[in-house]
Design an enzyme around this catalytic site. Sequence first.
Site, PDB file in Angstrom:
ATOM      1  CB  SER A 155      -0.921  -0.061   1.227  1.00 30.19           C
ATOM      2  OG  SER A 155      -1.972   0.823   1.107  1.00 30.19           O
ATOM      3  CG  ASP A 413      -6.218  -3.807  -3.331  1.00 26.43           C
ATOM      4  OD1 ASP A 413      -7.060  -3.200  -2.629  1.00 26.43           O
ATOM      5  OD2 ASP A 413      -5.006  -3.546  -3.343  1.00 26.43           O
ATOM      6  CG  HIS A 438      -4.728  -3.370   0.344  1.00 26.77           C
ATOM      7  ND1 HIS A 438      -4.404  -2.733  -0.829  1.00 26.77           N
ATOM      8  CD2 HIS A 438      -4.345  -2.515   1.330  1.00 26.77           C
ATOM      9  CE1 HIS A 438      -3.854  -1.569  -0.562  1.00 26.77           C
ATOM     10  NE2 HIS A 438      -3.802  -1.415   0.739  1.00 26.77           N
TER      11      HIS A 438
END
Length: 470
Positions: A155, A413, A438
């Site tokens: 991320s 995601d 994710h």
Amino acid sequence: MAVTILGACVLLFLTQLSYADFPYKENVYVQYVDHYNLMSFGDQTFNQRYLYQDKDWGGDGSPIFFYAGNEGPIEDFWKASGFIHEIAPQFKAYVVFPEHRFYGESLPFGNKSFTSPYLGLLSVAQAVADYTVFLTDLKAYLKAPNSKIIAFGGSYGGVLAAYIRYKHPSLVYGALAASAPVLMQDPKGPHDFFFKHVTKDFRDYNEKCYDKVKLAFAQQLDYARQGQPGLDTMVKKMRLCDKIEKDWPFRLMQMWARNAFVMMAMLDYPYKTDFMGSLPGHPVKVACDTIMAEEDALVGLANVAGIWYNSTGSEKCFNVSKEFYFCADPTGCGNGPASIAWNYQICSDLFSPTGSNNKTDMFPELPWDTDIRRSYCQQQFNITPRVAWDAEDFFGLDLKYASNIIFSNGDLDPWMGGGVTKDVSSSVVAILVEGGAHHLDLRAANKLDPPGVIKAREQEKKIISYWLNN
Ligand SMILES: *[C@@H]1O[C@H](CO)[C@@H](O)[C@H](O)[C@H]1NC(C)=O
Ligand SMILES: *[C@@H]1O[C@H](CO)[C@@H](O)[C@H](O)[C@H]1NC(C)=O
Ligand SMILES: *[C@@H]1O[C@H](CO)[C@@H](O)[C@H](O)[C@H]1NC(C)=O
Ligand SMILES: *[C@@H]1O[C@H](CO)[C@@H](O)[C@H](O)[C@H]1NC(C)=O
């Protein structure tokens, strides 16, 4: 260099079973508060926490696996990145996870950190500089001039991993940037993908689920149109603690409800997890089954909210203002001090996706764009977002001068649309994780893993191996 490392090491004794597979040691690094202006805070320093594991370390020439800490306490990312720990032995790697400044215990100014002007020392550039001096010193301390550093991150941490490889190629040899929305950081990049993709996840599971969610949000609006008596009925059906009034409180409640779907789409892992919150395996499926099993759409929506907000089973009612913190990021800022720090980052130099529109997504029309963000941030922090800065300081859409970066993205995601999903060159490659939410690829192997993530991890291992042997 005034900064030196390494006081006493503390070996943490493991109380939680889930840590047991990946024990770590913990230490602090004496870090500059301001890398760019020695007159602002003099040569003031703070303790930057880091976790490490050297049990497999092969000495000089063996790699250093560095995780670029992101927006939270570093042990959360240590725990959620089992892949790195699992491959460390075969590479004889030293594993190190420094904590991002202003998160966890790495607060440069203690409790004052979240106030002006101190919060201004929180930026992508300062964080990358932290990691740069930390890694430089670490290599010297380990007497490992011939060791290659491989950066990892998920991320925002993936964005940082890619940025540090790009900016400091002589220090960091390659990077695995998992679910990293790097293209989103460019003002000309994609921003309207997020709620569309969340919606797709629920719709792909079952069209009827999508219909029911839309219906529930439409019913909320119908009740609101009836004025306070309607709102009171809605509050009862949704088991909210407090009376909801029209306009802002109502909109906040809509965002609170939307946020439960966001978290379940992002964390749609095939097994139960405790990352950012507690969720059952396949939460999208669980949520859809839950709302479809309930005749009354609003009661169903409350039941779905409960999967996220009442995972402990101890909430008598839903307290919207306690459970949801409104901020510059429509995908949520979490809770506690980290949420203030993240809000500031979105208000200063990071980008967020745009809001929902009830056209390309199943959510209420809750717009969010650069103009709304600007006025919010001016009010909240008295600053104007510097929207192009990270794209200028690192890279935006143009990645042709980058090298040795793997960008991985899971097709479940919602962040995928902000990331690199096509190969840029022979050394900047995209890996699609089929059936992955994710940064699933960074997580430890699990018997419930979809074949897509097993394959992605094999590819990643192969590329890392190639980097290390060439
Ligand atoms: C910060 O504030 C919290 C409560 O608001 C307190 O528990 C904590 O001890 C404080 N920490 C420091 C470093 O002052
Ligand atoms: C939270 O879960 C418990 C246990 O299932 C339940 O009794 C309670 O009603 C739930 N609270 C809300 C607000 O849904
Ligand atoms: C909800 O939380 C807020 C603080 O976030 C608190 O002031 C309020 O009393 C809470 N409401 C209930 C009914 O617990
Ligand atoms: C979404 O749009 C539909 C019309 O397409 C409308 O009936 C519904 O009330 C809207 N829902 C919300 C929450 O605004």
